[in-house]
Scaffold this active site. Structure first.
Site, PDB file in Angstrom:
ATOM      1  N   ASP A 147       0.568  -1.484  -0.114  1.00  0.00           N
ATOM      2  CA  ASP A 147       0.064   0.245   0.047  1.00  0.00           C
ATOM      3  C   ASP A 147       1.031   1.374   0.188  1.00  0.00           C
ATOM      4  O   ASP A 147       0.484   2.309   0.583  1.00  0.00           O
ATOM      5  CB  ASP A 147      -1.053   0.187   1.162  1.00  0.00           C
ATOM      6  CG  ASP A 147      -1.929   0.604   1.664  1.00  0.00           C
ATOM      7  OD1 ASP A 147      -2.665   1.623  -0.143  1.00  0.00           O
ATOM      8  OD2 ASP A 147      -2.426   1.476   2.514  1.00  0.00           O
ATOM      9  N   CYS A 261     -20.680  -9.429   5.811  1.00  0.00           N
ATOM     10  CA  CYS A 261     -20.203 -10.308   4.271  1.00  0.00           C
ATOM     11  C   CYS A 261     -20.433 -11.557   4.598  1.00  0.00           C
ATOM     12  O   CYS A 261     -19.661 -11.625   5.632  1.00  0.00           O
ATOM     13  CB  CYS A 261     -18.962  -9.817   3.622  1.00  0.00           C
ATOM     14  SG  CYS A 261     -18.491 -11.114   1.926  1.00  0.00           S
TER      15      CYS A 261
END
Ligand code: SF4
Ligand code: SF4
Length: 366
Positions: A147, A261
């Site tokens: 990242d 989820c």
């Protein structure tokens, strides 16, 4: 980079197995290898940028060309070793997370950010991994990332087979859901390739429906400008008024689309002490965090990703959540008095950004 290893002299299946074992011994939870061809993903990135959906993340636009081709980022790259690392703090509990989201006096920090800064944790381990590979195969060209560079790391990880892209655009898989970080080593050695995974979202749209700000505008389409993670972390300016109520008590990031989820019933807790929550960030109240001075903020968030947003954005986010608590029928009159007092007392010393959010919050006091 220069190719200094003759790949034909390496026993590829044995090397591949060794890479997996080595990654595991360094605390990574999965490893897959892909090439550098991103295909249609680069075009989609250009479209996303052209629509301005990256908001203030200008760095994404600045390096769009590098981002679309790892070979431009590090010349000579032929493979990308993609690794994942589960991050859930050992004590995390999804039911408790939902309960805290329903309690307006609590401060909710995204689960990934409650421990040490993952950039540092992964980067150090990726460096160790690259050195171990060098000892095994000899000198080779590489660079490690997490990242931290213009790299389409989710797309590379998807292509490598670490998971599929969910309709919330994050990567997920059937073994550990989506609660993991990604890291990459770009290498100039033609290691054996892994295969992509099939998608398993099916007809589910839970992440789209749960999103408090409708940031997932369609399956696989995220408008970062609406996303609470972006608004509370990346956004340097005022939080747009239209999103303040929807932020609720989320003061740093947002986990809703992951909490809902169904694949995250397989989410794994981290075994690493680095990701254990610090300073009670999984249980803190808004008033407790508001009481931190700037020096306390700096000291308590040392080594944490949260420190990078700075004290002013931290207070901005807290002020919005405190305004939402003042507007909530769930908060007692006594607690509202305490919140109102804490906000009012801070107004004169607040910078312009925080002061505007305090004034907005106090309007909800009655
Ligand atoms: S992180 Fe939160 S705001 Fe962002 S897309 Fe997911 S549910 Fe929506
Ligand atoms: S909530 Fe449903 S649609 Fe969203 S990523 Fe998970 S499985 Fe896919």
């Amino acid at each position: 980079m220069s190719l200094s290893t003759n790949p034909s002299t390496l026993d590829q299946p044995k090397l591949r197995a060794w890479l997996g074992e080595q990654a595991e011994s360094l605390g990574f939870d999965d490893l897959r290898i892909t090439d550098t061809h991103l295909g249609i993903a680069s075009e989609r990135l250009q479209e996303w940028l052209a629509e301005g959906r990256h908001g203030h993340m200008e760095y994404m636009q600045r390096h769009a060309d590098l981002r679309s081709d790892p070979q431009l980022l590090v010349p000579g790259t032929v493979r990308v070793i993609c690794v994942s690392m589960n991050y859930l703090p050992p004590e995390s509990d999804f039911d408790a997370e939902w309960q805290r989201l329903e309690d307006p006096s609590q401060a909710v920090v995204s689960m990934y950010a409650r421990g040490r800064d993952y950039h540092k944790v992964l980067r150090n381990r990726l460096q160790d991994f690259a050195k171990a590979i060098e000892e095994k195969i000899g000198a080779f060209g590489y660079r490690v990332f997490t990242d931290s560079a213009p790299l389409m790391e989710v797309e590379l990880a998807r292509k490598a087979g670490l998971g599929w892209r969910g309709k919330h655009t994050l990567l997920l898989n059937r073994e550990s859901g989506s609660t993991f970080f990604l890291g990459e080593i770009l290498v100039d050695v033609p290691l054996p390739l892994d295969e992509e995974q099939d998608e398993h979202c099916g007809t589910c749209q839970s992440c789209i429906h749960i999103c408090p700000t409708q940031a997932i505008t369609a399956p696989y389409q995220l408008d970062a400008r609406r996303c609470i993670s972006y608004l509370t972390i990346e956004n340097p300016e005022a939080i747009p008024v239209e999103f303040r109520s929807a932020m609720g008590n989320r003061i740093y990031g947002c986990d809703d689309c992951q909490l809902i989820c169904p694949w995250n019933k397989f989410a794994k807790r981290s075994q690493l002490p680095d990701f254990a929550q610090r300073h009670g960030l999984g249980q803190a109240s808004l008033l407790h965090l508001w009481s931190w001075t700037e020096a306390e903020f700096e000291q308590r968030h040392e080594g944490s990703a949260i420190r990078r947003i700075g004290y002013s954005r931290w207070r901005r986010n807290l002020a919005v959540a405190m305004g939402n608590a003042l507007a909530s029928p769930k908060v007692t009159a006594t607690d509202k008095d305490l919140i109102q007092k804490a906000l009012s007392e801070s107004l004169s010393s607040a910078d312009a950004l925080v002061a505007e959010h305090i004034e907005w919050a106090l309007k909800a006091y009655n």
